[in-house]
Design a protein around this motif. Structure first.
Motif, PDB file in Angstrom:
ATOM      1  N   GLN A   1       0.864  -1.059  -0.223  1.00  0.00           N
ATOM      2  CA  GLN A   1      -0.112  -0.576  -0.182  1.00  0.00           C
ATOM      3  C   GLN A   1       0.232   1.189   0.237  1.00  0.00           C
ATOM      4  OE1 GLN A   1      -2.536  -0.468   3.115  1.00  0.00           O
ATOM      5  NE2 GLN A   1      -4.456  -1.625   2.375  1.00  0.00           N
ATOM      6  N   PRO A   2      -0.067   2.146  -1.009  1.00  0.00           N
ATOM      7  CA  PRO A   2       1.008   4.219  -0.545  1.00  0.00           C
ATOM      8  C   PRO A   2       1.288   4.036   0.896  1.00  0.00           C
ATOM      9  CG  PRO A   2      -0.627   3.563  -1.424  1.00  0.00           C
ATOM     10  CD  PRO A   2      -0.989   2.629  -1.360  1.00  0.00           C
TER      11      PRO A   2
ATOM     12  N   GLY B   1       3.698   1.808   2.859  1.00  0.00           N
ATOM     13  CA  GLY B   1       4.462   0.994   2.921  1.00  0.00           C
ATOM     14  C   GLY B   1       5.626   0.982   2.889  1.00  0.00           C
TER      15      GLY B   1
ATOM     16  N   PRO C   1       2.971   5.015  -5.516  1.00  0.00           N
ATOM     17  CA  PRO C   1       2.219   5.167  -7.045  1.00  0.00           C
ATOM     18  C   PRO C   1       3.268   4.686  -8.017  1.00  0.00           C
ATOM     19  CG  PRO C   1      -0.018   5.441  -5.496  1.00  0.00           C
ATOM     20  CD  PRO C   1       1.641   5.833  -4.812  1.00  0.00           C
TER      21      PRO C   1
ATOM     22  N   VAL D   1       3.094  -1.232  -5.366  1.00  0.00           N
ATOM     23  CA  VAL D   1       2.135   0.207  -4.648  1.00  0.00           C
ATOM     24  C   VAL D   1       0.866   0.883  -5.328  1.00  0.00           C
ATOM     25  CG1 VAL D   1       2.739   2.038  -3.464  1.00  0.00           C
ATOM     26  CG2 VAL D   1       4.518   0.902  -4.704  1.00  0.00           C
ATOM     27  N   SER D   2       0.205   0.119  -4.735  1.00  0.00           N
ATOM     28  CA  SER D   2      -1.566   0.237  -4.785  1.00  0.00           C
ATOM     29  C   SER D   2      -2.286   0.113  -3.220  1.00  0.00           C
ATOM     30  CB  SER D   2      -1.911  -0.412  -5.866  1.00  0.00           C
ATOM     31  OG  SER D   2      -2.914  -0.149  -5.746  1.00  0.00           O
ATOM     32  N   SER D   3      -3.013   0.637  -3.400  1.00  0.00           N
ATOM     33  CA  SER D   3      -4.197   0.727  -2.236  1.00  0.00           C
ATOM     34  C   SER D   3      -5.666  -0.599  -2.379  1.00  0.00           C
ATOM     35  CB  SER D   3      -4.889   2.108  -1.587  1.00  0.00           C
ATOM     36  OG  SER D   3      -5.560   2.501  -2.913  1.00  0.00           O
TER      37      SER D   3
END
Length: 127
Positions: free
Chosen positions: A13-14, A16, A89, A125-127
């Motif tokens: 996740q962003p 992280g 991201p 990198v993504s939620s």
């Protein structure tokens, strides 16, 4: 035969963190650089960070300074890590490790300098 093997990519996740590893073997000369590069879809490959085994110096792209840290595991410098914190991201890409003979780190963010490459590892990198 020089071998370069990366590991450690994944989905995060962003904000992280992830740590990539690069194991290098086969160099008969003990002065070389290990570089991390990345390529996002539709974009050119860019240098991220690199480490020199000759003097322990490092180099970073402006986009990752203060967030990424490159280090080696031991005096033989056979494994190099890329600790990636505060991921965004826009850090999403395939990350490649590369190795090349040479001194210092002033030159090692340029991918054309490298002859030995790993297979790449995906970082998303993504939620």
């Amino acid at each position: 035969e020089v071998q370069v093997v990366e590991s450690g990519g994944g989905l995060v996740q962003p904000g992280g963190s992830l740590r990539l590893s690069c194991a290098v073997s086969g160099f008969s000369f003990d002065a070389y650089a290990i570089g991390w590069f990345r390529q996002a879809p539709g974009k050119e490959r860019e240098g991220v960070s690199c480490f020199s085994t000759s003097d322990g110096s490092t180099n970073y792209a402006d986009s990752v300074k203060g967030r990424f840290t490159i280090s080696s595991d031991n005096a033989k410098n056979t494994t190099v890590y890329l600790q990636m914190n505060s991921l965004k991201p826009e850090d999403t890409a395939v990350y490649y490790c590369a190795a090349e003979l040479g001194y210092g780190s002033y030159w090692c963010l340029d991918d054309y300098e490298f002859d030995y490459w790993g297979q790449g590892t995906q970082v998303t990198v993504s939620s």
